[in-house]
Scaffold this motif. Structure first.
Motif, short mmCIF file in Angstrom:
data_model
loop_
_atom_site.label_atom_id
_atom_site.label_comp_id
_atom_site.label_asym_id
_atom_site.label_seq_id
_atom_site.Cartn_x
_atom_site.Cartn_y
_atom_site.Cartn_z
N LEU A 323 0.83 -1.19 0.00
CA LEU A 323 0.00 0.00 0.00
C LEU A 323 0.87 1.25 0.00
O LEU A 323 1.90 1.31 0.69
CB LEU A 323 -0.92 0.00 1.22
N PRO A 324 0.46 2.25 -0.76
CA PRO A 324 1.28 3.49 -0.83
C PRO A 324 1.13 4.32 0.44
O PRO A 324 0.19 4.15 1.22
CB PRO A 324 0.70 4.21 -2.04
N GLU A 325 2.05 5.21 0.61
CA GLU A 325 1.95 6.18 1.71
C GLU A 325 1.30 7.46 1.19
O GLU A 325 1.80 8.07 0.23
CB GLU A 325 3.34 6.48 2.27
N ILE A 326 0.19 7.83 1.80
CA ILE A 326 -0.57 9.01 1.38
C ILE A 326 -0.68 9.95 2.57
O ILE A 326 -1.14 9.54 3.65
CB ILE A 326 -1.97 8.60 0.87
N PRO A 327 -0.26 11.17 2.43
CA PRO A 327 -0.34 12.11 3.57
C PRO A 327 -1.76 12.24 4.11
O PRO A 327 -2.72 12.40 3.34
CB PRO A 327 0.15 13.44 2.97
N GLY A 328 -1.91 12.15 5.41
CA GLY A 328 -3.19 12.31 6.05
C GLY A 328 -4.04 11.05 6.07
O GLY A 328 -5.16 11.08 6.60
N VAL A 329 -3.55 9.95 5.50
CA VAL A 329 -4.34 8.72 5.40
C VAL A 329 -3.52 7.55 5.94
O VAL A 329 -2.34 7.40 5.62
CB VAL A 329 -4.76 8.43 3.95
N SER A 330 -4.16 6.74 6.78
CA SER A 330 -3.54 5.51 7.29
C SER A 330 -4.25 4.32 6.65
O SER A 330 -5.48 4.22 6.68
CB SER A 330 -3.67 5.45 8.82
N LEU A 331 -3.48 3.40 6.05
CA LEU A 331 -4.03 2.27 5.30
C LEU A 331 -3.44 0.96 5.81
O LEU A 331 -2.29 0.90 6.26
CB LEU A 331 -3.70 2.40 3.81
N ALA A 332 -4.24 -0.10 5.74
CA ALA A 332 -3.75 -1.44 6.06
C ALA A 332 -4.61 -2.45 5.31
O ALA A 332 -5.82 -2.26 5.15
CB ALA A 332 -3.78 -1.72 7.56
N GLY A 333 -4.00 -3.53 4.85
CA GLY A 333 -4.72 -4.58 4.14
C GLY A 333 -4.44 -5.93 4.74
O GLY A 333 -3.40 -6.17 5.36
#
Length: 558
Positions: A323-333
């Motif tokens: 998953l990419p790093e996007i400012p202001g967003v936390s992601l997990a799969g």
């Protein structure tokens, strides 16, 4: 009448062809009839009185034991096994005499004498030995086939082949083979060797001229179906590159191709030391059969290797990306394939970066395994292409449906995809604004700051099932501290628990999310996967994919 020996019909023996008998011989009651009966027997009969003096020897005794004559002493006759058995008081013996295998049994007679019955068991012994040898060969081939069948890797198969051949077939075994592709055609030959007394097989590469140094080796490597034949008294220089140091001068050497459907993949060389008997006809047949089985196992290992390589390539292209790093967003799969050793299936997720945030997709292709993975790859590829012309989720869903429904493959009519497509942007206060389009997929769940879990209803129809399918879009706002979880039905339909077949269900999923409110996406995904694993308790599962999205800003707190 004529007489046939060794168990055939017999008649009276003429005086001219009979060993001279003593007066004691002629004194036997019923002399003529008894003589005819005894001479017709297929075994030698020798009688002796209480002093051990021979009183009678029939015609077969005269043939098998000519040293035993009436009037001689059993303990001193020039038939060592008979004399030794008499002196020792033994009741039987079995030994070789005059090149024949004899078996004798002693019986006591009335009056204190004894009679020895001696049979020629040479042919019987040979048949028994041949039967035992054939059983041993059959057992060896069966054991070899079983062991070779367990080898699914090329190197393991080669090492197993040379290990099995020693010491049953020879004192040393060598498999010479050319490296498989992508090695160049002119690559130096490679060998694997095992010799009696070695702790383990060893390998190496020989000179380019190695195949020509051993008669028959080059032909075997070229796949020529010539009959295997022993090569006697091989010079040490011929096999010096592959035999261990100290092996000495080879005796009998046998070279045979390891044939498969497309020719020979390798050649087997078995070597016996000079002190061991050479290869007879049956040995050659067994070596050839063993080489054929080893060749088949090697072909299977090569095919397995090719399939494994292709599977890795397919797996690399289909596994969820980082998953990419996007400012202001936390992601997990989170991803689990349904008991598939290739770790590929029909569930997937994907996230892409856009100038104002990002897009995401999470889907579930009908089916499981490689077939579903192929359709998964098609859906993901189509999405990547269609995003270039249509970034809006609802419109993108409609374009994807048309692309999949118009696919020329006949199998597409039995396959469809449930799908979530969405976009997210970061607002000035740190919240996330999401637009999510649904195509027959379970609604994502929003976990509130206070642990409240609510579905974000999207609905819609599966993608690729109908040309006129209708889809639905909804908008969601995630405040700091809130989290959105998109998941496939492999989570809620996981069967296990106390009743073994009870589904995990949406209620348990909501409870797990509520109790983990405030956790970051990575911790929330791990928590759900752990609870599902505990629920399954080792049972088989469906494909699982999850994607968690949350603002990186946290709500103010003490």
């Amino acid at each position: 009448m004529t007489t046939t020996r060794r168990g055939g019909p017999a008649g009276p023996v003429s005086d001219a062809g009979r060993v001279p008998r003593s007066a004691a011989d002629r004194s036997v009651p019923g002399d003529t009839l008894a003589r005819e009966l005894l001479d017709g027997l297929a075994e030698a009969v020798v009688t002796a009185d209480t002093r051990g003096v021979v009183s009678l020897a029939n015609a077969m005794a005269a043939e098998l034991l000519p040293e035993v004559t009436p009037g001689s002493t059993l303990a001193g006759v020039a038939v060592p096994p008979l004399a030794e058995a008499t002196r020792d008081g033994a009741t039987s013996f079995e030994a070789e005499h005059r090149g024949r295998q004899l078996r004798g049994v002693r019986r006591a007679l009335r009056g204190g004498g004894c009679a020895w019955y001696v049979r020629d068991v040479t042919e019987e012994r040979a048949r028994t030995d041949a039967l035992l040898a054939e059983r041993s060969r059959t057992a060896f081939l069966a054991r070899a086939g079983s062991r070779l069948g367990l080898s699914l890797h090329r190197e393991q198969t080669l090492r197993t082949t040379v290990t099995l051949a020693v010491p049953y077939l020879a004192d040393a075994a060598v498999v010479v083979h050319r490296p498989p592709p992508p090695a160049p055609a002119d690559a130096r030959p490679v060998w694997v060797r095992f010799a009696d007394g070695d702790p383990a097989p060893v390998g190496g590469s020989g000179p380019a001229g190695l195949p020509g140094s051993v008669p028959g080796l080059a032909e075997a490597l070229d796949g020529e179906r010539t009959d295997a034949s022993p090569y006697l008294d091989a010079e040490l220089s011929d096999l010096g590159h592959v035999l261990p140091e100290g092996f000495g001068r080879p005796g009998s050497t046998l070279v045979t191709p390891m044939l498969v459907a497309g020719g020979a993949s390798a050649a087997l060389v078995v070597v016996r030391r000079p002190g061991r008997a050479g290869f007879d006809r049956r040995d050659v047949e067994v070596v050839r059969e063993f080489a054929a089985r080893a060749g088949a196992a090697l072909a299977t290992a090569d095919l397995y290797g090719e399939q494994t390589h292709l599977a890795r390539v397919l797996q690399t292209s289909l596994l969820p990306p980082e998953l990419p790093e996007i400012p202001g967003v936390s992601l997990a799969g989170g991803y689990r394939a349904a008991g598939d050793s290739l770790r590929i299936g029909g569930d997937f997720y994907d996230v892409s970066v856009t100038p104002d945030g990002g897009t995401f997709a999470l889907g579930d292709v009908c089916g499981k395994g490689v077939g579903a993975a192929v359709l998964t790859g098609r859906v993901r590829q189509s999405l990547q292409t269609l995003r270039l012309v249509e970034p809006r989720p609802l419109e993108l869903m409609a374009l994807l449906n048309r692309a999949l429904f118009d696919a020329p493959e006949a199998t597409r009519r039995s396959q469809f995809t449930t799908l979530l497509l969405g976009t997210f942007t970061v607002e000035p206060d740190g919240a996330l604004c999401l637009r999510v389009a649904g195509g027959g997929h379970p609604s994502p769940l929003v976990v509130g700051v206070d642990g409240d879990v609510r579905p974000a209803t999207v609905g819609g129809m599966p993608v690729g099932a109908l040309g006129s399918a209708r889809f639905v879009e909804t908008r969601i706002r995630l405040a700091p501290g809130e989290l959105l979880l998109a998941y496939t039905d492999g989570v809620t339909e996981a069967r296990g628990g106390p009743g073994v077949l009870e589904m995990f269900g949406e209620a348990r999923l909501c409870q797990a999310l509520a109790s983990g409110a405030g956790l970051p996406p990575r911790a929330m995904i791990d928590r759900v996967l752990q609870l599902v694993d505990e629920w399954l308790d080792g049972q088989s599962q469906d494909d699982i994919a999850m994607l968690a999205i949350a603002p990186t800003s946290t709500r103010p707190g003490p």
